[in-house]
Design an enzyme around this catalytic site. Structure first.
Site, PDB file in Angstrom:
ATOM      1  N   ASP A 140      14.667  10.125  13.931  1.00  0.00           N
ATOM      2  CA  ASP A 140      14.471  11.488  13.426  1.00  0.00           C
ATOM      3  C   ASP A 140      14.042  11.360  11.964  1.00  0.00           C
ATOM      4  O   ASP A 140      14.090  10.265  11.384  1.00  0.00           O
ATOM      5  CB  ASP A 140      15.782  12.287  13.539  1.00  0.00           C
ATOM      6  CG  ASP A 140      15.661  13.695  12.973  1.00  0.00           C
ATOM      7  OD1 ASP A 140      14.650  14.371  13.266  1.00  0.00           O
ATOM      8  OD2 ASP A 140      16.554  14.139  12.227  1.00  0.00           O
ATOM      9  N   SER A 141      13.685  12.491  11.367  1.00  0.00           N
ATOM     10  CA  SER A 141      13.320  12.470   9.951  1.00  0.00           C
ATOM     11  C   SER A 141      14.540  12.204   9.062  1.00  0.00           C
ATOM     12  O   SER A 141      14.386  11.787   7.918  1.00  0.00           O
ATOM     13  CB  SER A 141      12.705  13.812   9.568  1.00  0.00           C
ATOM     14  OG  SER A 141      13.628  14.851   9.834  1.00  0.00           O
ATOM     15  N   TYR A 199       9.956  16.700   8.174  1.00  0.00           N
ATOM     16  CA  TYR A 199       8.735  16.617   8.971  1.00  0.00           C
ATOM     17  C   TYR A 199       8.185  18.024   9.278  1.00  0.00           C
ATOM     18  O   TYR A 199       6.996  18.193   9.499  1.00  0.00           O
ATOM     19  CB  TYR A 199       9.014  15.939  10.320  1.00  0.00           C
ATOM     20  CG  TYR A 199       9.134  14.434  10.320  1.00  0.00           C
ATOM     21  CD1 TYR A 199       9.219  13.696   9.141  1.00  0.00           C
ATOM     22  CD2 TYR A 199       9.166  13.751  11.533  1.00  0.00           C
ATOM     23  CE1 TYR A 199       9.326  12.308   9.178  1.00  0.00           C
ATOM     24  CE2 TYR A 199       9.268  12.369  11.580  1.00  0.00           C
ATOM     25  CZ  TYR A 199       9.354  11.649  10.403  1.00  0.00           C
ATOM     26  OH  TYR A 199       9.451  10.277  10.465  1.00  0.00           O
ATOM     27  N   GLY A 200       9.097  18.982   9.318  1.00  0.00           N
ATOM     28  CA  GLY A 200       8.757  20.295   9.883  1.00  0.00           C
ATOM     29  C   GLY A 200       7.690  21.065   9.145  1.00  0.00           C
ATOM     30  O   GLY A 200       7.039  21.935   9.716  1.00  0.00           O
ATOM     31  N   CYS A 219      13.752  14.195  17.520  1.00  0.00           N
ATOM     32  CA  CYS A 219      13.198  15.128  16.540  1.00  0.00           C
ATOM     33  C   CYS A 219      12.237  16.029  17.308  1.00  0.00           C
ATOM     34  O   CYS A 219      11.322  15.539  17.986  1.00  0.00           O
ATOM     35  CB  CYS A 219      12.445  14.336  15.479  1.00  0.00           C
ATOM     36  SG  CYS A 219      11.472  15.355  14.360  1.00  0.00           S
ATOM     37  N   THR A 261      10.081  18.183  16.060  1.00  0.00           N
ATOM     38  CA  THR A 261       8.753  18.251  15.443  1.00  0.00           C
ATOM     39  C   THR A 261       7.912  17.055  15.895  1.00  0.00           C
ATOM     40  O   THR A 261       6.750  17.208  16.291  1.00  0.00           O
ATOM     41  CB  THR A 261       8.882  18.260  13.905  1.00  0.00           C
ATOM     42  OG1 THR A 261       9.879  19.210  13.538  1.00  0.00           O
ATOM     43  CG2 THR A 261       7.577  18.614  13.244  1.00  0.00           C
ATOM     44  N   GLU A 310      20.693  18.750   5.826  1.00  0.00           N
ATOM     45  CA  GLU A 310      20.642  17.427   5.179  1.00  0.00           C
ATOM     46  C   GLU A 310      21.658  17.343   4.039  1.00  0.00           C
ATOM     47  O   GLU A 310      22.206  16.293   3.755  1.00  0.00           O
ATOM     48  CB  GLU A 310      19.235  17.147   4.622  1.00  0.00           C
ATOM     49  CG  GLU A 310      18.212  16.707   5.654  1.00  0.00           C
ATOM     50  CD  GLU A 310      18.428  15.278   6.153  1.00  0.00           C
ATOM     51  OE1 GLU A 310      18.846  14.422   5.380  1.00  0.00           O
ATOM     52  OE2 GLU A 310      18.187  15.039   7.353  1.00  0.00           O
ATOM     53  N   CYS A 345      15.616  22.349  16.852  1.00  0.00           N
ATOM     54  CA  CYS A 345      15.488  21.342  15.797  1.00  0.00           C
ATOM     55  C   CYS A 345      16.808  20.592  15.830  1.00  0.00           C
ATOM     56  O   CYS A 345      17.877  21.220  15.891  1.00  0.00           O
ATOM     57  CB  CYS A 345      15.287  22.009  14.437  1.00  0.00           C
ATOM     58  SG  CYS A 345      15.433  20.856  13.041  1.00  0.00           S
ATOM     59  N   THR A 346      16.743  19.270  15.815  1.00  0.00           N
ATOM     60  CA  THR A 346      17.984  18.501  15.996  1.00  0.00           C
ATOM     61  C   THR A 346      18.921  18.617  14.787  1.00  0.00           C
ATOM     62  O   THR A 346      20.077  18.213  14.873  1.00  0.00           O
ATOM     63  CB  THR A 346      17.675  17.025  16.304  1.00  0.00           C
ATOM     64  OG1 THR A 346      16.810  16.493  15.289  1.00  0.00           O
ATOM     65  CG2 THR A 346      17.005  16.883  17.654  1.00  0.00           C
ATOM     66  N   HIS A 347      18.425  19.158  13.684  1.00  0.00           N
ATOM     67  CA  HIS A 347      19.319  19.414  12.547  1.00  0.00           C
ATOM     68  C   HIS A 347      20.190  20.654  12.776  1.00  0.00           C
ATOM     69  O   HIS A 347      21.259  20.775  12.176  1.00  0.00           O
ATOM     70  CB  HIS A 347      18.515  19.662  11.266  1.00  0.00           C
ATOM     71  CG  HIS A 347      18.014  18.420  10.598  1.00  0.00           C
ATOM     72  ND1 HIS A 347      16.984  17.670  11.104  1.00  0.00           N
ATOM     73  CD2 HIS A 347      18.410  17.791   9.450  1.00  0.00           C
ATOM     74  CE1 HIS A 347      16.748  16.642  10.288  1.00  0.00           C
ATOM     75  NE2 HIS A 347      17.607  16.700   9.286  1.00  0.00           N
TER      76      HIS A 347
HETATM   77  N1  DGL Z   1      15.201  17.286  13.062  1.00  0.00           N
HETATM   78  C1  DGL Z   1      13.810  17.449  13.184  1.00  0.00           C
HETATM   79  C2  DGL Z   1      13.408  18.376  14.297  1.00  0.00           C
HETATM   80  O1  DGL Z   1      14.101  18.412  15.292  1.00  0.00           O
HETATM   81  C3  DGL Z   1      12.975  17.515  11.950  1.00  0.00           C
HETATM   82  C4  DGL Z   1      13.398  18.405  10.850  1.00  0.00           C
HETATM   83  C5  DGL Z   1      12.488  18.194   9.654  1.00  0.00           C
HETATM   84  O2  DGL Z   1      12.395  17.063   9.195  1.00  0.00           O
HETATM   85  O3  DGL Z   1      11.848  19.155   9.222  1.00  0.00           O
HETATM   86  O4  DGL Z   1      12.395  19.012  14.261  1.00  0.00           O
END
Ligand code: DGL
Length: 273
Positions: free
Chosen positions: A15-16, A47-48, A78, A80, A157, A189-191
């Site tokens: 992931d990012s 990444y988003g 991730c 994205t 984060e 989004c996994t975050h």
């Molecule tokens: N956790 C990632 C996702 O599921 C990326 C979030 C990011 O880096 O913007 O999209």
């Protein structure tokens, strides 16, 4: 697709940043005999908000870094990167590659009673319409309402998962979406599972939150089985962690979230790839 025959090789997960640990945790719980190597591309998060071409380039370098660890499967933890780069990764690699969007879409279709589904994710994921496409393939009767929530990632984060600031941001992002009377909200989004308390509070009891992690772990187990890659050799696999930036914050966040020490967190040079 060719698959590596070494059943003791690790499963690579990236992931990012820390978000993919939400997927890592479910894989660790479901498949304790498997060795896992996690890469957080912390030097290049988020990444988003990046273009598709940039995310594809980043995803390819993450895959290369993990392939140096001789992985037998790659999990793109991730959304994205799954939205932009899954096809490119599958075309280029000779190991199974699993993304998180199809599992998340499946979970949403299973949960919704009314067929009114909300999806939140990064600007990149939402702009591709990937969730909407897969949900409507699986359940053409579904109505899908989407919203990009870019500020959620820096809060996750930072480990800033409660309090008035994030609450107000969640209210602002979700206000219009909730007017559509959705009964299911996909954390695309996994975050975002790190912020699930505040998102659930704002969404209210009538809305079920769904994320990709559990379904992705099931997809990993099924793919290992189908490819003859299940590790039957050891009772407990090893866990290792790689980051592309400093490891102190990642270690703190990771230990807090996973609830156990992270024995090795190693810096890897993304420039060298
Ligand atoms: N956790 C990632 C996702 O599921 C990326 C979030 C990011 O880096 O913007 O999209």
């Amino acid at each position: 697709m060719k698959t590596r025959s070494n059943i003791q090789a690790s499963i690579g997960i990236f992931d990012s940043g820390v978000g993919g640990l939400t997927v890592f945790r479910r894989i660790e719980q479901a498949l304790p005999r498997e060795s896992l190597v996690y890469l957080g591309d912390t030097a290049r998060v988020p990444y988003g908000s990046k273009s598709g071409a940039t995310v594809v380039r980043y995803a390819k370098t993450c895959a290369k870094l993990l392939l140096q660890r001789d992985i037998k499967m790659l999990v793109v933890a991730c959304n994205t990167a799954s939205a932009y780069a899954l096809d490119a990764l599958r075309d280029n690699l000779d190991i199974p590659v699993i993304g998180v969007i199809e599992p998340g879409a499946k979970a949403a279709c299973r949960h919704t009673q009314t067929g009114r589904v909300g999806v939140i994710g990064t600007r990149g994921t939402i702009s591709t319409g990937s969730y909407e496409k897969i949900i409507r393939q699986l359940r053409p009767d579904c109505l899908v309402y989407s919203k990009a929530c870019p500020l959620f990632v820096p809060f996750a984060e930072e480990g800033w998962t409660s309090g008035p600031a994030i609450h107000e941001i969640a209210e602002t992002y979700l206000g219009d979406l909730l007017k559509n009377e959705i009964d299911t909200l996909v954390l695309g989004c996994t975050h975002y599972p790190l912020l699930s308390d505040v998102i659930a509070e704002v969404a209210g009891e009538a809305v079920t939150l769904v994320d990709s992690a559990g379904e992705t772990a099931r997809a990993v187990a099924a793919t290992l089985e189908a490819s003859g890659l299940v590790n039957t050799a050891v009772a407990r696999g090893t866990l290792s962690f790689l980051v592309t930036d400093g490891h102190t914050h990642f270690r703190e966040m990771g230990e807090q979230f996973l609830g156990h020490p992270l024995d090795t967190v190693e810096w890897v040079d993304v420039q060298e790839i």
